[in-house]
Design a protein around this motif. Structure first.
Motif, PDB file in Angstrom:
ATOM      1  N   ALA A  20      40.574  40.394 -39.425  1.00 25.54           N
ATOM      2  CA  ALA A  20      41.384  39.177 -39.377  1.00 25.54           C
ATOM      3  C   ALA A  20      40.529  37.933 -39.631  1.00 25.54           C
ATOM      4  O   ALA A  20      40.939  37.009 -40.340  1.00 25.54           O
ATOM      5  CB  ALA A  20      42.095  39.078 -38.033  1.00 25.54           C
ATOM      6  N   VAL A  23      39.768  37.600 -43.289  1.00 23.03           N
ATOM      7  CA  VAL A  23      40.986  37.200 -43.995  1.00 23.03           C
ATOM      8  C   VAL A  23      41.165  35.684 -43.870  1.00 23.03           C
ATOM      9  O   VAL A  23      41.468  34.998 -44.848  1.00 23.03           O
ATOM     10  CB  VAL A  23      42.213  37.949 -43.425  1.00 23.03           C
ATOM     11  CG1 VAL A  23      43.511  37.327 -43.930  1.00 23.03           C
ATOM     12  CG2 VAL A  23      42.158  39.425 -43.795  1.00 23.03           C
ATOM     13  N   LYS A  24      40.913  35.150 -42.681  1.00 22.29           N
ATOM     14  CA  LYS A  24      41.071  33.706 -42.475  1.00 22.29           C
ATOM     15  C   LYS A  24      40.029  32.915 -43.278  1.00 22.29           C
ATOM     16  O   LYS A  24      40.325  31.845 -43.804  1.00 22.29           O
ATOM     17  CB  LYS A  24      40.964  33.377 -40.983  1.00 22.29           C
ATOM     18  CG  LYS A  24      42.177  33.863 -40.186  1.00 22.29           C
ATOM     19  CD  LYS A  24      42.303  33.160 -38.855  1.00 22.29           C
ATOM     20  CE  LYS A  24      41.867  34.062 -37.737  1.00 22.29           C
ATOM     21  NZ  LYS A  24      42.128  33.470 -36.408  1.00 22.29           N
ATOM     22  N   ILE A  80      49.038  45.807 -46.697  1.00 22.24           N
ATOM     23  CA  ILE A  80      48.604  45.195 -45.440  1.00 22.24           C
ATOM     24  C   ILE A  80      47.748  43.963 -45.723  1.00 22.24           C
ATOM     25  O   ILE A  80      48.003  42.873 -45.209  1.00 22.24           O
ATOM     26  CB  ILE A  80      47.841  46.225 -44.582  1.00 22.24           C
ATOM     27  CG1 ILE A  80      48.798  47.354 -44.167  1.00 22.24           C
ATOM     28  CG2 ILE A  80      47.198  45.562 -43.367  1.00 22.24           C
ATOM     29  CD1 ILE A  80      48.125  48.547 -43.505  1.00 22.24           C
ATOM     30  N   MET A  82      47.379  42.113 -48.449  1.00 22.83           N
ATOM     31  CA  MET A  82      47.994  41.012 -49.194  1.00 22.83           C
ATOM     32  C   MET A  82      48.950  40.201 -48.327  1.00 22.83           C
ATOM     33  O   MET A  82      48.990  38.968 -48.419  1.00 22.83           O
ATOM     34  CB  MET A  82      48.701  41.520 -50.462  1.00 22.83           C
ATOM     35  CG  MET A  82      50.024  42.222 -50.229  1.00 22.83           C
ATOM     36  SD  MET A  82      50.695  42.859 -51.795  1.00 22.83           S
ATOM     37  CE  MET A  82      52.440  43.004 -51.377  1.00 22.83           C
ATOM     38  N   SER A  83      49.706  40.877 -47.453  1.00 26.32           N
ATOM     39  CA  SER A  83      50.652  40.120 -46.623  1.00 26.32           C
ATOM     40  C   SER A  83      49.900  39.315 -45.564  1.00 26.32           C
ATOM     41  O   SER A  83      50.242  38.171 -45.286  1.00 26.32           O
ATOM     42  CB  SER A  83      51.686  41.053 -45.998  1.00 26.32           C
ATOM     43  OG  SER A  83      51.075  42.130 -45.334  1.00 26.32           O
ATOM     44  N   LEU A  84      48.829  39.910 -45.002  1.00 27.87           N
ATOM     45  CA  LEU A  84      48.029  39.168 -44.024  1.00 27.87           C
ATOM     46  C   LEU A  84      47.401  37.934 -44.669  1.00 27.87           C
ATOM     47  O   LEU A  84      47.388  36.845 -44.084  1.00 27.87           O
ATOM     48  CB  LEU A  84      46.931  40.062 -43.441  1.00 27.87           C
ATOM     49  CG  LEU A  84      47.384  41.148 -42.465  1.00 27.87           C
ATOM     50  CD1 LEU A  84      46.207  42.029 -42.078  1.00 27.87           C
ATOM     51  CD2 LEU A  84      48.021  40.536 -41.212  1.00 27.87           C
ATOM     52  N   ALA A  86      48.467  36.265 -47.283  1.00 27.32           N
ATOM     53  CA  ALA A  86      49.517  35.270 -47.532  1.00 27.32           C
ATOM     54  C   ALA A  86      49.860  34.522 -46.235  1.00 27.32           C
ATOM     55  O   ALA A  86      50.029  33.302 -46.230  1.00 27.32           O
ATOM     56  CB  ALA A  86      50.757  35.936 -48.112  1.00 27.32           C
ATOM     57  N   MET A  87      49.945  35.257 -45.121  1.00 25.49           N
ATOM     58  CA  MET A  87      50.223  34.626 -43.826  1.00 25.49           C
ATOM     59  C   MET A  87      49.147  33.604 -43.485  1.00 25.49           C
ATOM     60  O   MET A  87      49.427  32.487 -43.049  1.00 25.49           O
ATOM     61  CB  MET A  87      50.228  35.672 -42.710  1.00 25.49           C
ATOM     62  CG  MET A  87      51.416  36.607 -42.736  1.00 25.49           C
ATOM     63  SD  MET A  87      51.208  37.871 -41.445  1.00 25.49           S
ATOM     64  CE  MET A  87      52.454  39.051 -41.986  1.00 25.49           C
ATOM     65  N   ALA A  88      47.891  34.015 -43.659  1.00 24.67           N
ATOM     66  CA  ALA A  88      46.768  33.158 -43.281  1.00 24.67           C
ATOM     67  C   ALA A  88      46.745  31.881 -44.125  1.00 24.67           C
ATOM     68  O   ALA A  88      46.427  30.800 -43.627  1.00 24.67           O
ATOM     69  CB  ALA A  88      45.451  33.919 -43.440  1.00 24.67           C
ATOM     70  N   ASN A  90      49.432  30.456 -45.610  1.00 24.85           N
ATOM     71  CA  ASN A  90      50.559  29.647 -45.127  1.00 24.85           C
ATOM     72  C   ASN A  90      50.186  28.902 -43.853  1.00 24.85           C
ATOM     73  O   ASN A  90      50.588  27.765 -43.642  1.00 24.85           O
ATOM     74  CB  ASN A  90      51.779  30.540 -44.869  1.00 24.85           C
ATOM     75  CG  ASN A  90      52.581  30.796 -46.134  1.00 24.85           C
ATOM     76  OD1 ASN A  90      53.236  29.909 -46.644  1.00 24.85           O
ATOM     77  ND2 ASN A  90      52.488  32.003 -46.658  1.00 24.85           N
ATOM     78  N   ASN A  91      49.419  29.578 -43.012  1.00 28.00           N
ATOM     79  CA  ASN A  91      49.002  28.985 -41.738  1.00 28.00           C
ATOM     80  C   ASN A  91      48.133  27.748 -41.950  1.00 28.00           C
ATOM     81  O   ASN A  91      48.011  26.908 -41.067  1.00 28.00           O
ATOM     82  CB  ASN A  91      48.255  30.032 -40.905  1.00 28.00           C
ATOM     83  CG  ASN A  91      48.093  29.611 -39.461  1.00 28.00           C
ATOM     84  OD1 ASN A  91      49.027  29.092 -38.856  1.00 28.00           O
ATOM     85  ND2 ASN A  91      46.891  29.803 -38.924  1.00 28.00           N
ATOM     86  N   ALA A  96      52.127  30.341 -49.839  1.00 25.85           N
ATOM     87  CA  ALA A  96      51.634  31.527 -50.540  1.00 25.85           C
ATOM     88  C   ALA A  96      52.626  32.662 -50.349  1.00 25.85           C
ATOM     89  O   ALA A  96      53.269  32.766 -49.301  1.00 25.85           O
ATOM     90  CB  ALA A  96      50.266  31.930 -49.991  1.00 25.85           C
ATOM     91  N   LYS A  97      52.739  33.502 -51.377  1.00 22.21           N
ATOM     92  CA  LYS A  97      53.624  34.666 -51.314  1.00 22.21           C
ATOM     93  C   LYS A  97      52.873  35.866 -51.850  1.00 22.21           C
ATOM     94  O   LYS A  97      52.105  35.754 -52.802  1.00 22.21           O
ATOM     95  CB  LYS A  97      54.842  34.440 -52.225  1.00 22.21           C
ATOM     96  CG  LYS A  97      55.989  33.719 -51.579  1.00 22.21           C
ATOM     97  CD  LYS A  97      57.169  33.715 -52.558  1.00 22.21           C
ATOM     98  CE  LYS A  97      58.447  33.292 -51.889  1.00 22.21           C
ATOM     99  NZ  LYS A  97      59.581  33.372 -52.835  1.00 22.21           N
ATOM    100  N   SER A  98      53.134  37.033 -51.262  1.00 23.58           N
ATOM    101  CA  SER A  98      52.441  38.219 -51.756  1.00 23.58           C
ATOM    102  C   SER A  98      53.361  39.102 -52.586  1.00 23.58           C
ATOM    103  O   SER A  98      54.570  39.115 -52.389  1.00 23.58           O
ATOM    104  CB  SER A  98      51.855  39.005 -50.582  1.00 23.58           C
ATOM    105  OG  SER A  98      52.863  39.584 -49.795  1.00 23.58           O
TER     106      SER A  98
ATOM    107  N   VAL B  61      46.005  36.673 -37.348  1.00 24.67           N
ATOM    108  CA  VAL B  61      45.847  35.819 -38.523  1.00 24.67           C
ATOM    109  C   VAL B  61      46.604  34.503 -38.363  1.00 24.67           C
ATOM    110  O   VAL B  61      46.128  33.447 -38.748  1.00 24.67           O
ATOM    111  CB  VAL B  61      46.301  36.583 -39.788  1.00 24.67           C
ATOM    112  CG1 VAL B  61      46.529  35.639 -40.938  1.00 24.67           C
ATOM    113  CG2 VAL B  61      45.264  37.633 -40.161  1.00 24.67           C
ATOM    114  N   GLU B  69      56.546  37.832 -45.448  1.00 25.40           N
ATOM    115  CA  GLU B  69      55.245  38.502 -45.467  1.00 25.40           C
ATOM    116  C   GLU B  69      55.164  39.539 -44.357  1.00 25.40           C
ATOM    117  O   GLU B  69      54.564  40.605 -44.517  1.00 25.40           O
ATOM    118  CB  GLU B  69      54.120  37.476 -45.328  1.00 25.40           C
ATOM    119  CG  GLU B  69      54.104  36.413 -46.424  1.00 25.40           C
ATOM    120  CD  GLU B  69      54.005  37.001 -47.826  1.00 25.40           C
ATOM    121  OE1 GLU B  69      53.326  38.031 -47.991  1.00 25.40           O
ATOM    122  OE2 GLU B  69      54.625  36.441 -48.752  1.00 25.40           O
TER     123      GLU B  69
END
Lengths: 448, 448
Positions: A20, A23-24, A80, A82-84, A86-88, A90-91, A96-98, B61, B69
């Motif tokens: 994680a 990813v961030k 897994i 790509m969605s994480l 995209a979440m990070a 957006n945060n 962002a979209k995956s 994340v 996502e």
């Protein structure tokens, strides 16, 4: 900020998104690229060891998983990551979209486990980018056009996805992020004096990749060359520029800088025309993953070699170097040696055993304790001085050469595996690639 | 072997495929069903804790992951379980292929996280079955028709996928495999004498599911009723028959068996016509997951209650029971109490606080230490003796009733949470549902 409205494709491998926190960190880099005014498309691999863990699960269920199902299983990994990612992103306040390989329009043939990309139709990616959003795409995967089945691209798949998408989108550059600073004149773990190469052509990069340099996958470079996609190999741990791989080594289209070492080291004032044609050594690559098979005592009649390599190819082995000698055992016979990835050895040997009666050779020898050194650079073939200097350096280091093969821009030699590191260092020095000399345009195998 | 050419949909939940060994065990069961001559379609959930692990990764994340996502992330879980299951079945010599929700033609609306199925177009599944292969389908997921985006169905999603596919394929039965033997007259952990129900109608099952029985998701039963799909809830650990949920409790279409308890326990010889109309108690369900909100001192003017429930609904809460009393605090005022899932409590309270000035109520009370007991069975409303017996049983056990609500086939009462187990046991006995009595058609909440 050099290209304020550039479209940049960025590829991050599994080690860059291992957990994680990573990813961030990657998300921050992507958000910064977007905030600098660029359009950004990201290709991402599965997190860290995910792929190996999934393969392990499959092995627990069956020793021989069907390739179609294995592909479905493995593609869960990029889903897994790509969605994480995209979440990070957006945060961080950047939209962002995956997208899966299918959603991104990565169409492949139906060869599960090592599919080839046949087309890229990135409507949704383009749409997303035009809305000012970052598109995150799953690397390593695609979909068959006819059956809508999920496929994986095999080794180096995510790099290839990135370059293919960059081509399909007409991106300005495809950035491949890795854990090293770029492409080096040799593996820095073997040659501490190895230097980062700033610019290299597709052709030289292809030879280096084919000769064991692991920083870029061969097929990704092939794809880049075919579609003229500039590739920038750089570190995900720093902001430094890495190595640009493109159709030319001229920075910004300027004439070739006369950076090569003089053809004759004793001459210090060489006319410029001569220097322009001097061989430009890119670097020294090495490869420890091959093995050598020798077919001993082959009757020297037409068609025998063809039959041998037909059978070996039929076993699925990729043959690399081939050497044929007069047999030391008996007259009228020859020995045929060739190298291949050691993983292909068993299949090739068993295929050859089955034609021993037919061909009437004496025996088979298998040797996986070999190493291959390759010197890569432009204009080599027309400069006999290059091979002479290479062989001289190895002789001076007391290293025996077992096989030799050459191309327009490469000379490869096979040595004992134990001698390989010494050989790489000796050749790197002999061509004045060490970082205390003045020459600059150079390379070497490294990385993961 | 009753239906030699039956089409059977089998659904296995996460606990049935928690690890490689469980996957292999489930594969054996599926292979046996196929070898017995049936056509088989399997719906599978994510392995064991996979979904929770993925949710945990998302939380690491970002505290607020975008739903789109999150859906992509979560669907990786079924991708893993379905491909492993297909591998394991192939390993037993039975051909099997896995399909995502999209590939299986599960079309949903675009409400990420709790999408509703709008259509099932299972061309590829039918094709696979017609070729004699087992089709494995990812539960819990679908795809939007317009944007081709991946969605998840929310709670009970895999059960719903199974029933929807069974409807779309015209399957003979939808088997829901679980870790209990079927639907029981009460939760066996609370009432050791609880018995398995052999047959139950959709309507009774709906009331039980809505009243806290966890063995089948409400929406799955709703879907089954709408399309008339026979559902067989059974254990994945044994070959025993479980509970059949269908439009009738007549086994094989035979007349209703006179299994209900007599309307008057003192009369031992009841004419058959009377027994036929006697209430048939299915079982006792319980639910500890609700909370009670009381709006204290509401001015007793028209439209106030409507405004209150409008606001609560707007906060996203699902209201269950509602009771309105004359206020104990002041005259001219009433107290309005309602129950709702305790997870919805905070949002509802905050929405209500915002209209305190407007409505001019005195205060809000929140109580999450309540329990709900529901008695479910056909023909209850027309038999006042049923509620009398229920209230009598609770009185005898010294248990206070806080709220009451009824439907055609259900009576629910709210008690203190601490009293709930005793209440369930008392009612189960009072209606002679305990397994040492002779009655048979009965139920109770349980399961995972």
């Amino acid at each position: 900020m050099e290209h304020p409205v550039a479209l940049i494709v960025q590829k991050f491998g599994g080690s860059s998104v291992a957990d994680a926190e990573s990813v961030k960190r990657v998300a921050k880099r992507i958000a910064a690229t977007r905030r600098a005014g660029n359009d950004v498309v990201v290709v991402v691999s599965a997190m860290g060891d995910t792929t190996d863990e999934l393969l392990d699960l499959a092995q627990q269920v069956t020793p021989l998983p069907p390739q179609r199902e294995l592909d479905i299983l493995l593609t869960a990994g990029e889903r897994i990551s790509m969605s994480l990612l995209a979440m990070a992103i957006n945060n961080l306040g950047v939209k962002a979209k995956s997208f899966t390989g299918q959603q991104a329009g990565v169409i492949t043939d139906a060869v599960h486990g090592k599919a080839r990309i046949v087309d890229v139709v990135p409507h949704r990616i383009r749409e997303t980018v035009e809305r000012g959003q970052v598109a995150i795409v799953a690397g390593f995967q695609g979909v068959t056009e006819s059956t809508n089945d999920v496929t994986t691209l095999g080794r180096g798949g995510s790099d290839t996805t990135a370059v293919a998408l960059a081509a399909g989108l007409g991106a300005d550059v495809c950035e491949i992020y890795t854990d090293v600073d770029g492409v080096f004149t040799a593996d820095p773990r073997i040659v501490p004096a190895a230097r980062k190469i700033d610019r290299i052509t597709y052709e030289e990069m292809l030879e280096l990749a084919a000769s064991g340099a692991k920083v870029l996958a061969l097929r990704c470079v092939e794809y880049g060359r075919r579609y003229g996609v500039p590739i920038h190999v750089r570190s995900s741990f720093s902001g430094k520029e890495g190595t640009f791989v493109s159709g030319t080594t001229h920075p910004l289209g300027a004439p070739v800088a006369a950076l090569a070492q003089p053809t004759d080291p004793s001459s210090s004032a060489v006319p410029e025309e001569l220097v322009m044609e001097a061989p430009i050594i890119s670097g020294v690559a090495h490869d420890r993953s091959e093995a050598k098979i020798t077919v001993v005592g082959v009757p020297d009649v037409p068609g025998t070699a063809a039959r041998i390599f037909e059978v070996v190819a039929g076993s699925g082995a990729n043959i690399d170097m081939i050497v044929q000698n007069v047999s030391v055992a008996r007259t009228g016979l020859t020995d045929i040696s060739f190298t291949l990835p050691d993983g292909d050895g068993a299949a090739a040997l068993s295929a050859l055993s089955r034609i021993q009666e037919e061909i009437r050779f004496d025996s088979l020898q298998y040797d996986d304790q070999i190493g291959k050194l390759s010197l890569v650079g432009a204009g080599m073939k027309s400069h006999p001085g290059v091979s002479a200097r290479l062989f001289g350096a190895l002789r001076d280091a007391g290293i025996n050469i077992e096989m030799i093969s050459t191309s327009e821009i490469r000379i490869s030699v096979v040595t004992r595996a134990d001698d390989l590191d010494d050989a790489v260092r000796a050749v790197h020095s002999a061509f004045e690639l060490d970082s205390d000399t003045d020459e600059a345009v150079v390379y070497g195998g490294t990385g993961r």
